[in-house]
Write a protein that holds these residues in place. Structure first.
Motif, PDB file in Angstrom:
ATOM      1  N   SER A   1      33.978  55.681  40.203  1.00  0.00           N
ATOM      2  CA  SER A   1      33.974  54.256  40.538  1.00  0.00           C
ATOM      3  C   SER A   1      32.623  53.643  40.201  1.00  0.00           C
ATOM      4  CB  SER A   1      34.267  54.045  42.030  1.00  0.00           C
ATOM      5  OG  SER A   1      33.215  54.572  42.817  1.00  0.00           O
TER       6      SER A   1
ATOM      7  N   ASP B   1      30.469  50.273  41.747  1.00  0.00           N
ATOM      8  CA  ASP B   1      30.427  49.204  42.744  1.00  0.00           C
ATOM      9  C   ASP B   1      29.269  48.277  42.392  1.00  0.00           C
ATOM     10  OD1 ASP B   1      30.766  47.655  44.967  1.00  0.00           O
ATOM     11  OD2 ASP B   1      30.062  49.149  46.417  1.00  0.00           O
ATOM     12  N   GLU B   2      29.587  47.061  41.998  1.00  0.00           N
ATOM     13  CA  GLU B   2      28.555  46.116  41.551  1.00  0.00           C
ATOM     14  C   GLU B   2      27.834  45.533  42.765  1.00  0.00           C
ATOM     15  OE1 GLU B   2      26.532  44.373  38.342  1.00  0.00           O
ATOM     16  OE2 GLU B   2      28.239  45.725  38.199  1.00  0.00           O
ATOM     17  N   LEU B   3      26.545  45.878  42.900  1.00  0.00           N
ATOM     18  CA  LEU B   3      25.716  45.357  43.985  1.00  0.00           C
ATOM     19  C   LEU B   3      24.669  44.428  43.373  1.00  0.00           C
ATOM     20  CD1 LEU B   3      25.173  48.611  46.102  1.00  0.00           C
ATOM     21  CD2 LEU B   3      27.026  46.945  46.241  1.00  0.00           C
TER      22      LEU B   3
ATOM     23  N   LYS C   1      32.875  46.197  36.469  1.00  0.00           N
ATOM     24  CA  LYS C   1      34.077  45.972  37.284  1.00  0.00           C
ATOM     25  C   LYS C   1      35.341  46.192  36.467  1.00  0.00           C
ATOM     26  CE  LYS C   1      32.491  43.061  41.074  1.00  0.00           C
ATOM     27  NZ  LYS C   1      32.730  41.821  41.842  1.00  0.00           N
TER      28      LYS C   1
ATOM     29  N   ASP D   1      35.749  49.911  36.229  1.00  0.00           N
ATOM     30  CA  ASP D   1      36.256  50.434  37.503  1.00  0.00           C
ATOM     31  C   ASP D   1      37.768  50.204  37.593  1.00  0.00           C
ATOM     32  OD1 ASP D   1      35.455  51.485  40.253  1.00  0.00           O
ATOM     33  OD2 ASP D   1      36.527  49.660  40.818  1.00  0.00           O
TER      34      ASP D   1
END
Length: 303
Positions: free
Chosen positions: A180, A182-184, A250, A253
């Motif tokens: 995965s 996860d865009e932070l 994203k 993902d």
């Protein structure tokens, strides 16, 4: 078999940086950061470069960047604009809501799709990725019967800026594959602790060695229709918003979670640096000077 294509994301304005980073000079002979990426890509096995820019930047981009590479690099230009690939009704509503910027990196990639006819990798124009990273990705994309995608992940801590927050795609990797991303969007280091602050104020601490995406992502050519599907769904749901962005991590993902694509995590002992803020520039200049003096790069880069 066609050589892999490098797609350079160079249409962004650089809001935190306060200028057009893609054309800032870093090398001793006027080189910009993407000069080094293109140079490394060619010696890593890539055959062509597609630069995605805005039309209003074309003249300056040709003079400040392409003129140096002329004769040494096979390239095409693609253009990302506010109205590129957007249904008229959604575009009108987005403009009404005050939108002036396009819809991010996945949008940019689709703007270049007609110029991409082979396995390809995407990079940011304003990042330095290191020759080892391009060798790893170029070798992977040139493999026979390519079905998987790939990412070159970097360790989080060296990608932070001492000046302010940064956005990173935090990766989960298992058995050599990406699970995965996860865009932070607000990661920083304070008092020895690295953390992200979410829009609701929630704080998430991160380990220094956490693998992160720096938008160095590779794909088989066959994935482009799925990119279009993902983007169309995104635009239908979020295109009317003022600041929504469709990110490559994203999309990747989404490919993984829907079993459209497996993505390998490539090991490359590569150094990353970039310029999120103006204050980051001098350190990048000094590092390139050191790499040039060590013989990693010639000066001038394009002889």
């Amino acid at each position: 078999m066609k050589k892999p294509i490098l797609v350079v994301l160079a249409a962004g304005i650089g809001s935190r940086y306060g200028g057009i980073k893609q054309m800032e000079q870093f090398g001793s002979h006027g080189e910009v950061l993407l000069d080094y990426s293109v140079f490394d890509a060619l010696r890593g096995g890539f055959g062509k470069v597609v630069f995605i820019i805005r039309r209003d930047l074309e003249k300056d981009f040709r003079e400040a960047v392409l003129a140096r590479m002329e004769g040494s690099v096979e390239y095409e230009l693609a253009f990302q604009e506010l109205d590129s690939l957007i249904p008229p009704d959604i575009l009108a509503e987005a403009k009404k809501n005050g939108r002036t910027k396009p819809w991010g990196t996945a949008h940019a990639l689709l703007c270049a799709a007609s110029a991409v006819d082979a396995p390809f990798a995407a990079i940011n124009a304003d990042d330095f990725y290191g020759r080892e990273a391009f060798a790893a990705m170029g070798g992977f994309l040139a493999g026979p019967d390519l079905k998987d995608g790939a990412i070159v992940p970097y360790k989080l801590e060296p990608t932070l800026s001492p000046v302010g927050t940064v956005a990173r795609g935090v990766c989960e990797v298992k058995d050599g594959y990406l699970v995965s991303i996860d865009e932070l969007t607000a990661i920083e280091k304070k008092d020895g602790v690295i953390f992200n602050t979410a829009s609701d104020g929630a704080r998430r601490e991160l380990e220094p060695g956490t693998p992160v995406s720096m938008n160095f992502l590779g794909y088989p050519h066959s994935i482009l229709p799925k990119f279009k599907q993902y983007f169309d769904e995104f635009i239908a749901a979020s295109g009317r918003e003022l600041k929504s962005e469709c990110y490559l991590p994203k999309a990747s993902d989404w490919f993984i979670k829907n079993n459209y694509l497996k993505m390998r995590a490539l090991h490359a002992d590569a150094e990353w640096f970039g310029v999120t803020y103006k204050e980051d520039k001098q350190a990048a200049i000094e590092r390139l000077k050191a790499l040039t003096s060590q013989g990693v790069y010639p000066a001038p880069l394009w002889g």
